[in-house]
Design a protein around this motif. Sequence first.
Motif, PDB file in Angstrom:
ATOM      1  N   TRP A 116       0.610  -9.454  -3.598  1.00  0.00           N
ATOM      2  CA  TRP A 116       0.193  -8.721  -3.559  1.00  0.00           C
ATOM      3  C   TRP A 116       0.599  -7.511  -5.455  1.00  0.00           C
ATOM      4  O   TRP A 116       0.059  -7.114  -5.979  1.00  0.00           O
ATOM      5  N   LEU A 137      -2.163  -6.030  -9.007  1.00  0.00           N
ATOM      6  CA  LEU A 137      -1.566  -4.684  -9.580  1.00  0.00           C
ATOM      7  C   LEU A 137      -1.465  -4.905 -11.126  1.00  0.00           C
ATOM      8  O   LEU A 137      -0.612  -5.735 -11.802  1.00  0.00           O
ATOM      9  N   PRO A 193      -2.297   2.511  -5.090  1.00  0.00           N
ATOM     10  CA  PRO A 193      -1.676   1.485  -4.089  1.00  0.00           C
ATOM     11  C   PRO A 193      -0.402   0.582  -3.549  1.00  0.00           C
ATOM     12  O   PRO A 193       0.719   0.725  -3.876  1.00  0.00           O
ATOM     13  N   THR A 194      -0.705   0.596  -1.874  1.00  0.00           N
ATOM     14  CA  THR A 194       0.431   0.516  -1.442  1.00  0.00           C
ATOM     15  C   THR A 194       0.275  -0.791  -0.194  1.00  0.00           C
ATOM     16  O   THR A 194      -1.200  -0.668  -0.331  1.00  0.00           O
ATOM     17  N   ALA A 209       2.808   1.667  -7.623  1.00  0.00           N
ATOM     18  CA  ALA A 209       2.606   1.336  -6.424  1.00  0.00           C
ATOM     19  C   ALA A 209       4.047   1.585  -5.785  1.00  0.00           C
ATOM     20  O   ALA A 209       4.894   1.513  -6.313  1.00  0.00           O
ATOM     21  N   TYR A 243      -4.624   0.816   1.916  1.00  0.00           N
ATOM     22  CA  TYR A 243      -3.479   0.491   1.866  1.00  0.00           C
ATOM     23  C   TYR A 243      -4.236  -0.730   2.023  1.00  0.00           C
ATOM     24  O   TYR A 243      -4.826  -1.209   3.014  1.00  0.00           O
ATOM     25  N   GLU A 244      -3.363  -1.343   2.198  1.00  0.00           N
ATOM     26  CA  GLU A 244      -2.595  -2.803   2.390  1.00  0.00           C
ATOM     27  C   GLU A 244      -2.343  -3.029   2.824  1.00  0.00           C
ATOM     28  O   GLU A 244      -1.443  -2.708   3.143  1.00  0.00           O
TER      29      GLU A 244
END
Length: 213
Positions: free
Chosen positions: A208, A212, A150-151, A122, A172-173
């Motif tokens: 976060w 993951l 994932p970012t 990520a 992305y978040e």
Amino acid sequence: MSLRRSTQNVVTDAGDARITWFAAAEPRLVLAAGHGAGGGIEARDLRALAAALPGAGVTVALVEQPWRVAGKKVAPAPKTLDTGWRGLWPALAARGVPVVAGGRSAGARVACRTAAELGALAVLALSFPLHPPGRPEKSRAGELLGAGVPTLVVQGGNDPFGRPEEFPPGPYELAEVPHGDHGFAVPKKSGTTEGQAMDVLTAAVTGWIASLG
């Protein structure tokens, strides 16, 4: 809690780089975080993550690019930064656990540009410089949107390089540090202390990372 800290020099095609390790007792991930073009690993956000994450099972590797190790004042071109990061990657991956590629500002751009090719789990983008101050037409959104993994973007609410509301929709978040500037400094009049701002940042990153894999 005392930190298990060590340093490692790494030879890359861009020159000698350095990793400062903050080891978790039983790591499940490595977070590799590079600095920006205007500073080093002493940045408040990088220090906060190095203090907070090892207790959550994440080894933090703060990466100094060759130009910083050599004592230079000005960062080289993005291509050279990417070369240094690629050269460091085997050392980051050698601990046998997945690696989250990250960094602040220019370091976040490097992580986004190289994550997919290097096999990063990520990307953590701290203070992603969406555009030069006052130049929103010079967007770098393509680098962020093209990360391919994932970012999480953590952005100061008053970052002149891109406020949270300026970021385009994408895969992305985004977490906001209220009142923070590009270095996550907060003005006294905001009523928020630096410690509180860093608590917001570390909580967002810790949550976060826990999501993951």
